[in-house]
Design a protein around this motif. Structure first.
Motif, PDB file in Angstrom:
ATOM      1  N   LEU A   1      39.721  13.644  32.528  1.00  0.00           N
ATOM      2  CA  LEU A   1      39.832  12.901  31.269  1.00  0.00           C
ATOM      3  C   LEU A   1      41.202  12.238  31.213  1.00  0.00           C
ATOM      4  O   LEU A   1      42.236  12.915  31.248  1.00  0.00           O
ATOM      5  CB  LEU A   1      39.672  13.846  30.064  1.00  0.00           C
ATOM      6  N   GLY A   2      41.212  10.902  31.140  1.00  0.00           N
ATOM      7  CA  GLY A   2      42.468  10.142  31.053  1.00  0.00           C
ATOM      8  C   GLY A   2      42.774   9.889  29.587  1.00  0.00           C
ATOM      9  O   GLY A   2      42.164   9.029  28.955  1.00  0.00           O
ATOM     10  N   VAL A   3      43.694  10.641  29.035  1.00  0.00           N
ATOM     11  CA  VAL A   3      43.895  10.656  27.578  1.00  0.00           C
ATOM     12  C   VAL A   3      45.293  10.133  27.219  1.00  0.00           C
ATOM     13  O   VAL A   3      46.184  10.106  28.059  1.00  0.00           O
ATOM     14  CB  VAL A   3      43.671  12.093  27.016  1.00  0.00           C
ATOM     15  N   PRO A   4      45.497   9.735  25.967  1.00  0.00           N
ATOM     16  CA  PRO A   4      46.826   9.257  25.546  1.00  0.00           C
ATOM     17  C   PRO A   4      47.899  10.348  25.698  1.00  0.00           C
ATOM     18  O   PRO A   4      47.617  11.539  25.497  1.00  0.00           O
ATOM     19  CB  PRO A   4      46.615   8.882  24.077  1.00  0.00           C
TER      20      PRO A   4
ATOM     21  N   SER B   1      39.274  25.811  32.528  1.00  0.00           N
ATOM     22  CA  SER B   1      38.078  25.016  32.847  1.00  0.00           C
ATOM     23  C   SER B   1      38.335  24.125  34.051  1.00  0.00           C
ATOM     24  O   SER B   1      39.478  23.828  34.405  1.00  0.00           O
ATOM     25  CB  SER B   1      37.718  24.163  31.630  1.00  0.00           C
ATOM     26  N   SER B   2      37.270  23.665  34.677  1.00  0.00           N
ATOM     27  CA  SER B   2      37.426  22.819  35.870  1.00  0.00           C
ATOM     28  C   SER B   2      37.771  21.372  35.502  1.00  0.00           C
ATOM     29  O   SER B   2      38.087  20.563  36.369  1.00  0.00           O
ATOM     30  CB  SER B   2      36.124  22.845  36.673  1.00  0.00           C
ATOM     31  N   ILE B   3      37.703  21.015  34.240  1.00  0.00           N
ATOM     32  CA  ILE B   3      38.011  19.642  33.835  1.00  0.00           C
ATOM     33  C   ILE B   3      39.522  19.400  33.942  1.00  0.00           C
ATOM     34  O   ILE B   3      40.324  20.214  33.486  1.00  0.00           O
ATOM     35  CB  ILE B   3      37.521  19.367  32.392  1.00  0.00           C
ATOM     36  N   LYS B   4      39.880  18.288  34.570  1.00  0.00           N
ATOM     37  CA  LYS B   4      41.303  17.963  34.779  1.00  0.00           C
ATOM     38  C   LYS B   4      41.736  16.858  33.830  1.00  0.00           C
ATOM     39  O   LYS B   4      40.923  16.046  33.399  1.00  0.00           O
ATOM     40  CB  LYS B   4      41.525  17.459  36.210  1.00  0.00           C
ATOM     41  N   LEU B   5      43.035  16.803  33.578  1.00  0.00           N
ATOM     42  CA  LEU B   5      43.561  15.747  32.706  1.00  0.00           C
ATOM     43  C   LEU B   5      44.351  14.723  33.512  1.00  0.00           C
ATOM     44  O   LEU B   5      44.959  15.048  34.538  1.00  0.00           O
ATOM     45  CB  LEU B   5      44.468  16.354  31.634  1.00  0.00           C
ATOM     46  N   SER B   6      44.346  13.507  32.996  1.00  0.00           N
ATOM     47  CA  SER B   6      45.124  12.430  33.608  1.00  0.00           C
ATOM     48  C   SER B   6      45.890  11.691  32.521  1.00  0.00           C
ATOM     49  O   SER B   6      45.380  11.508  31.408  1.00  0.00           O
ATOM     50  CB  SER B   6      44.181  11.441  34.308  1.00  0.00           C
ATOM     51  N   ALA B   7      47.093  11.245  32.875  1.00  0.00           N
ATOM     52  CA  ALA B   7      47.793  10.283  32.025  1.00  0.00           C
ATOM     53  C   ALA B   7      47.279   8.892  32.399  1.00  0.00           C
ATOM     54  O   ALA B   7      46.586   8.721  33.409  1.00  0.00           O
ATOM     55  CB  ALA B   7      49.292  10.391  32.245  1.00  0.00           C
ATOM     56  N   GLN B   8      47.615   7.901  31.588  1.00  0.00           N
ATOM     57  CA  GLN B   8      47.117   6.541  31.836  1.00  0.00           C
ATOM     58  C   GLN B   8      48.191   5.623  32.422  1.00  0.00           C
ATOM     59  O   GLN B   8      47.935   4.442  32.679  1.00  0.00           O
ATOM     60  CB  GLN B   8      46.590   5.946  30.530  1.00  0.00           C
ATOM     61  N   ASN B   9      49.389   6.173  32.605  1.00  0.00           N
ATOM     62  CA  ASN B   9      50.505   5.390  33.127  1.00  0.00           C
ATOM     63  C   ASN B   9      51.652   6.361  33.375  1.00  0.00           C
ATOM     64  O   ASN B   9      51.682   7.449  32.784  1.00  0.00           O
ATOM     65  CB  ASN B   9      50.933   4.349  32.080  1.00  0.00           C
ATOM     66  N   SER B  10      52.581   5.992  34.234  1.00  0.00           N
ATOM     67  CA  SER B  10      53.850   6.720  34.319  1.00  0.00           C
ATOM     68  C   SER B  10      54.906   5.752  34.831  1.00  0.00           C
ATOM     69  O   SER B  10      54.590   4.702  35.394  1.00  0.00           O
ATOM     70  CB  SER B  10      53.743   7.970  35.206  1.00  0.00           C
ATOM     71  N   SER B  11      56.155   6.148  34.633  1.00  0.00           N
ATOM     72  CA  SER B  11      57.277   5.239  34.883  1.00  0.00           C
ATOM     73  C   SER B  11      57.606   5.110  36.373  1.00  0.00           C
ATOM     74  O   SER B  11      57.282   5.988  37.172  1.00  0.00           O
ATOM     75  CB  SER B  11      58.507   5.788  34.145  1.00  0.00           C
ATOM     76  N   GLN B  12      58.303   4.046  36.695  1.00  0.00           N
ATOM     77  CA  GLN B  12      58.848   3.876  38.043  1.00  0.00           C
ATOM     78  C   GLN B  12      60.188   4.588  38.186  1.00  0.00           C
ATOM     79  O   GLN B  12      60.786   4.553  39.250  1.00  0.00           O
ATOM     80  CB  GLN B  12      58.988   2.387  38.396  1.00  0.00           C
ATOM     81  N   HIS B  13      60.661   5.200  37.092  1.00  0.00           N
ATOM     82  CA  HIS B  13      61.930   5.945  37.120  1.00  0.00           C
ATOM     83  C   HIS B  13      61.656   7.438  36.917  1.00  0.00           C
ATOM     84  O   HIS B  13      60.621   7.811  36.374  1.00  0.00           O
ATOM     85  CB  HIS B  13      62.850   5.457  35.990  1.00  0.00           C
ATOM     86  N   ASP B  14      62.616   8.259  37.324  1.00  0.00           N
ATOM     87  CA  ASP B  14      62.463   9.706  37.157  1.00  0.00           C
ATOM     88  C   ASP B  14      62.928  10.166  35.777  1.00  0.00           C
ATOM     89  O   ASP B  14      62.227  10.878  35.071  1.00  0.00           O
ATOM     90  CB  ASP B  14      63.263  10.447  38.238  1.00  0.00           C
TER      91      ASP B  14
END
Ligand code: PGA
Length: 253
Positions: A42-45, A59-72
């Motif tokens: 699930l790609g959530v806010p 649960s076996s359901i995984k989470l995803s972000a919808q973006n991440s930065s090019q910086h650390d």
């Protein structure tokens, strides 16, 4: 290992309460009905990631972000880094979605760095590519999509590339209700895989999961997922309805 994956992309939708209710419904239906081995993501806010992670527990359901930065880290107001996502236990991040390319000016060079940062933080990038309508109509879609893949991924080692998932999403099919035919999807997925093979060899190319995205619905998922080079889907609108989303998951078998 080439894996079957169905990932929802909720985009900028839902309040926290609605997000929890949708997650709980998806979880219930997946537990009751899904017997296959596909990975469900699930790609959530951003603001909901931690709370939904707690809710999903083991649960076996995984989470995803919808973006991440090019910086650390550092003075990048409003940004979220891959290391931050890692620190809250999020395993996936969608990168280079056409909406990020279109509205936030993301290009191949930037995405190559974002992919590097995600992999360095041990996240799995779901890297998106896909052509707009005018490129499809001009017949140059294969050249554009292979270029997008090349620009963002071809600097990677074979080992790093194998930790990446690709999502082919023709822009003209996103949110339009106009899905690519299974033949159009299969053709482009085969082109992407062949292009990867030309640099990394067949053994590596055959292990990469390539998802299709763009108006995937319960009634067209089975046909799309039956294509030999389509390893699952990235699902926008239909992932906001638990019944529809889980029917799509079931279509992968
Ligand atoms: P859609 O969106 O399923 O609503 O077409 C797909 C996506 O943008 O990832």
């Amino acid at each position: 290992m080439r894996q079957k994956i169905v990932a929802g992309n909720w985009k900028m939708n839902k309040t926290l309460d609605e997000a929890k209710a949708l997650t709980s419904e998806v979880l219930q239906l997946v537990n009751a009905e899904v017997k296959g081995k596909a990975i469900v993501v699930l790609g959530v806010p951003f603001p909901y990631l931690v709370s939904l992670k707690d809710q999903l527990g083991s649960s076996s359901i995984k989470l995803s972000a919808q973006n991440s930065s090019q910086h650390d880290w550092g003075a990048y107001t409003g940004e979220v880094s891959a290391l931050m996502l890692k620190s809250v236990g999020i395993p996936y991040v969608i990168l280079g979605h056409s909406e990020r390319r279109q509205y936030f000016g993301e290009d191949g060079k930037l995405l190559a760095t974002k992919v590097d940062k995600a992999l360095a933080a041990q996240l799995t990038p779901i890297f998106c590519c896909g052509e707009p309508l005018e490129i499809r109509e001009a017949g140059t879609h294969e050249a554009l999509v292979t270029k997008q893949v090349e620009e963002a991924l071809f600097h990677l080692s074979a080992e790093a590339l194998q930790k990446t998932v690709i999502a082919y999403e023709p822009v003209w099919a996103i949110g339009t209700g106009k899905t690519a035919s299974s033949q159009q999807a299969q053709d482009m997925h085969a082109v992407i895989r062949k292009h990867i093979a030309s640099k990394y060899g067949n053994d590596v190319a055959s292990t990469i999961s390539i998802l299709y995205g763009g108006s995937v619905k319960a009634d067209n998922a089975k046909e799309l997922f039956s294509c030999p080079d389509v390893d699952g889907g990235l699902v926008g609108g239909a992932s906001l309805k638990a019944r529809e989303f889980v029917d799509i998951v079931k279509a992968i078998g």
